[in-house]
Each structure stands twice: as structure tokens, then as C-alpha cells.
Write a protein that holds these residues in place. Sequence first.
Motif, PDB file in Angstrom:
ATOM      1  N   GLU A  45      54.735  53.036  19.902  1.00 45.67           N
ATOM      2  CA  GLU A  45      54.896  54.480  19.798  1.00 45.67           C
ATOM      3  C   GLU A  45      54.484  55.031  18.441  1.00 45.67           C
ATOM      4  O   GLU A  45      54.207  56.201  18.306  1.00 45.67           O
ATOM      5  CB  GLU A  45      56.352  54.852  20.080  1.00 45.67           C
ATOM      6  CG  GLU A  45      56.729  54.603  21.522  1.00 45.67           C
ATOM      7  CD  GLU A  45      58.140  55.052  21.811  1.00 45.67           C
ATOM      8  OE1 GLU A  45      58.679  55.864  21.050  1.00 45.67           O
ATOM      9  OE2 GLU A  45      58.687  54.573  22.810  1.00 45.67           O
ATOM     10  N   GLY A  46      54.455  54.239  17.437  1.00 42.80           N
ATOM     11  CA  GLY A  46      54.230  54.765  16.093  1.00 42.80           C
ATOM     12  C   GLY A  46      52.794  54.715  15.626  1.00 42.80           C
ATOM     13  O   GLY A  46      52.537  54.848  14.442  1.00 42.80           O
ATOM     14  N   VAL A  47      51.849  54.547  16.512  1.00 48.77           N
ATOM     15  CA  VAL A  47      50.453  54.438  16.103  1.00 48.77           C
ATOM     16  C   VAL A  47      49.954  55.787  15.614  1.00 48.77           C
ATOM     17  O   VAL A  47      50.075  56.793  16.294  1.00 48.77           O
ATOM     18  CB  VAL A  47      49.576  53.937  17.271  1.00 48.77           C
ATOM     19  CG1 VAL A  47      48.121  53.904  16.863  1.00 48.77           C
ATOM     20  CG2 VAL A  47      50.035  52.572  17.727  1.00 48.77           C
ATOM     21  N   LYS A  48      49.423  55.829  14.431  1.00 49.81           N
ATOM     22  CA  LYS A  48      48.892  57.058  13.847  1.00 49.81           C
ATOM     23  C   LYS A  48      47.371  56.983  13.837  1.00 49.81           C
ATOM     24  O   LYS A  48      46.797  55.992  13.439  1.00 49.81           O
ATOM     25  CB  LYS A  48      49.383  57.251  12.401  1.00 49.81           C
ATOM     26  CG  LYS A  48      50.881  57.330  12.274  1.00 49.81           C
ATOM     27  CD  LYS A  48      51.372  58.681  12.692  1.00 49.81           C
ATOM     28  CE  LYS A  48      52.863  58.784  12.424  1.00 49.81           C
ATOM     29  NZ  LYS A  48      53.460  59.940  12.939  1.00 49.81           N
ATOM     30  N   SER A  49      46.763  58.044  14.271  1.00 49.68           N
ATOM     31  CA  SER A  49      45.311  58.097  14.259  1.00 49.68           C
ATOM     32  C   SER A  49      44.846  58.524  12.879  1.00 49.68           C
ATOM     33  O   SER A  49      45.383  59.470  12.307  1.00 49.68           O
ATOM     34  CB  SER A  49      44.829  59.109  15.304  1.00 49.68           C
ATOM     35  OG  SER A  49      43.461  59.367  15.132  1.00 49.68           O
ATOM     36  N   PRO A  50      43.834  57.852  12.320  1.00 44.98           N
ATOM     37  CA  PRO A  50      43.331  58.281  11.013  1.00 44.98           C
ATOM     38  C   PRO A  50      42.686  59.667  11.084  1.00 44.98           C
ATOM     39  O   PRO A  50      42.551  60.341  10.082  1.00 44.98           O
ATOM     40  CB  PRO A  50      42.301  57.204  10.649  1.00 44.98           C
ATOM     41  CG  PRO A  50      41.924  56.572  11.953  1.00 44.98           C
ATOM     42  CD  PRO A  50      43.113  56.705  12.850  1.00 44.98           C
ATOM     43  N   ASN A  51      42.314  60.108  12.278  1.00 46.22           N
ATOM     44  CA  ASN A  51      41.675  61.411  12.448  1.00 46.22           C
ATOM     45  C   ASN A  51      42.651  62.457  12.977  1.00 46.22           C
ATOM     46  O   ASN A  51      42.248  63.465  13.520  1.00 46.22           O
ATOM     47  CB  ASN A  51      40.488  61.296  13.404  1.00 46.22           C
ATOM     48  CG  ASN A  51      39.391  60.431  12.839  1.00 46.22           C
ATOM     49  OD1 ASN A  51      39.168  60.415  11.641  1.00 46.22           O
ATOM     50  ND2 ASN A  51      38.738  59.679  13.702  1.00 46.22           N
ATOM     51  N   ASN A  95      39.192  69.971  16.174  1.00 47.39           N
ATOM     52  CA  ASN A  95      37.961  70.442  15.522  1.00 47.39           C
ATOM     53  C   ASN A  95      36.721  69.889  16.206  1.00 47.39           C
ATOM     54  O   ASN A  95      35.670  70.504  16.184  1.00 47.39           O
ATOM     55  CB  ASN A  95      37.951  70.058  14.039  1.00 47.39           C
ATOM     56  CG  ASN A  95      38.966  70.845  13.251  1.00 47.39           C
ATOM     57  OD1 ASN A  95      39.383  71.932  13.657  1.00 47.39           O
ATOM     58  ND2 ASN A  95      39.383  70.307  12.124  1.00 47.39           N
ATOM     59  N   SER A  96      36.857  68.741  16.838  1.00 47.85           N
ATOM     60  CA  SER A  96      35.699  68.134  17.482  1.00 47.85           C
ATOM     61  C   SER A  96      35.306  68.866  18.767  1.00 47.85           C
ATOM     62  O   SER A  96      34.214  68.673  19.271  1.00 47.85           O
ATOM     63  CB  SER A  96      35.956  66.655  17.787  1.00 47.85           C
ATOM     64  OG  SER A  96      36.964  66.533  18.763  1.00 47.85           O
ATOM     65  N   ILE A  97      36.196  69.713  19.299  1.00 48.56           N
ATOM     66  CA  ILE A  97      35.874  70.457  20.522  1.00 48.56           C
ATOM     67  C   ILE A  97      35.899  71.962  20.300  1.00 48.56           C
ATOM     68  O   ILE A  97      35.965  72.731  21.249  1.00 48.56           O
ATOM     69  CB  ILE A  97      36.837  70.076  21.671  1.00 48.56           C
ATOM     70  CG1 ILE A  97      38.281  70.404  21.307  1.00 48.56           C
ATOM     71  CG2 ILE A  97      36.675  68.628  22.062  1.00 48.56           C
ATOM     72  CD1 ILE A  97      39.238  70.322  22.472  1.00 48.56           C
ATOM     73  N   ASP A  98      35.821  72.394  19.050  1.00 46.47           N
ATOM     74  CA  ASP A  98      35.942  73.825  18.776  1.00 46.47           C
ATOM     75  C   ASP A  98      34.756  74.649  19.271  1.00 46.47           C
ATOM     76  O   ASP A  98      34.829  75.874  19.281  1.00 46.47           O
ATOM     77  CB  ASP A  98      36.218  74.097  17.298  1.00 46.47           C
ATOM     78  CG  ASP A  98      35.070  73.705  16.388  1.00 46.47           C
ATOM     79  OD1 ASP A  98      34.064  73.152  16.872  1.00 46.47           O
ATOM     80  OD2 ASP A  98      35.175  73.957  15.176  1.00 46.47           O
TER      81      ASP A  98
END
Length: 113
Positions: free
Chosen positions: A19-25, A31-34
Motif C-alpha cells: 500500500e505504501g508505494v510512492k510514484s516518483p512522478n 499534467n501528462s493528459i492536460d
Amino acid sequence: MNEKQTKRIQTVQFAPLSEGVKSPNRGKELNSIDDVNLQLIVELGKTNLKVRDILKIKPGVIIPVDKLAGEHVDVVINGSSVAEAEVVVVDEKFAIRITDIVSKLEREERMND
């Protein structure tokens, strides 16, 4: 079935999800779909008409809807109501002014109605 045709069936084992996995992004995902286009609809009102009444529609015919002048209108994005707004006129064109954003809980309740 003979022994060569017998198939072996096993249960699939998956590694547990952490559960604690953090994405570096994290935070950059949106922003990638703006630049993705979405369909935005402002619904001024609804009515039901019989086919014979629709066939009588000509320029100048007034079709009453279920909203009153000055009432708020719904802002719908991809079929989901996301805000309420009021109709305004800007440079002789109709526009909307957002007055309230619909919360996620409200959207879910509206979908269940």
C-alpha cells in the motif's frame, strides 16, 4: 482422457500488493493528459415532445423547458455532472459562470439516482 491428454490445473499465486508505494512522478500524472479533449455540455433544460410536435418546429417556435430564467444550469463532462453554473452574456455571446463544483460524493449519489 489418457495420461498424455490430462491437463494440470493450478491456482495462480500473486505477490501481495503493497500500500505504501510512492510514484516518483506523483502529481505529474494529470499534467501528462492536460491536452486531452473532453466533451463539456451545459444543459439549459429538458422537455418531452411528441413526434407530431417536433415535426411542427420552425424558426421562431418557442419550446418551453423545465428550467426557469435565472436558474442554475448543470455542467456535464463526459456524461457526469461536475458543476453548476449560471448563464451570462459576454461580448453578446452566451457563456457560463461556474458557481459550484459538485463533490465526488455528490456525483456518486447522482449516478445512483
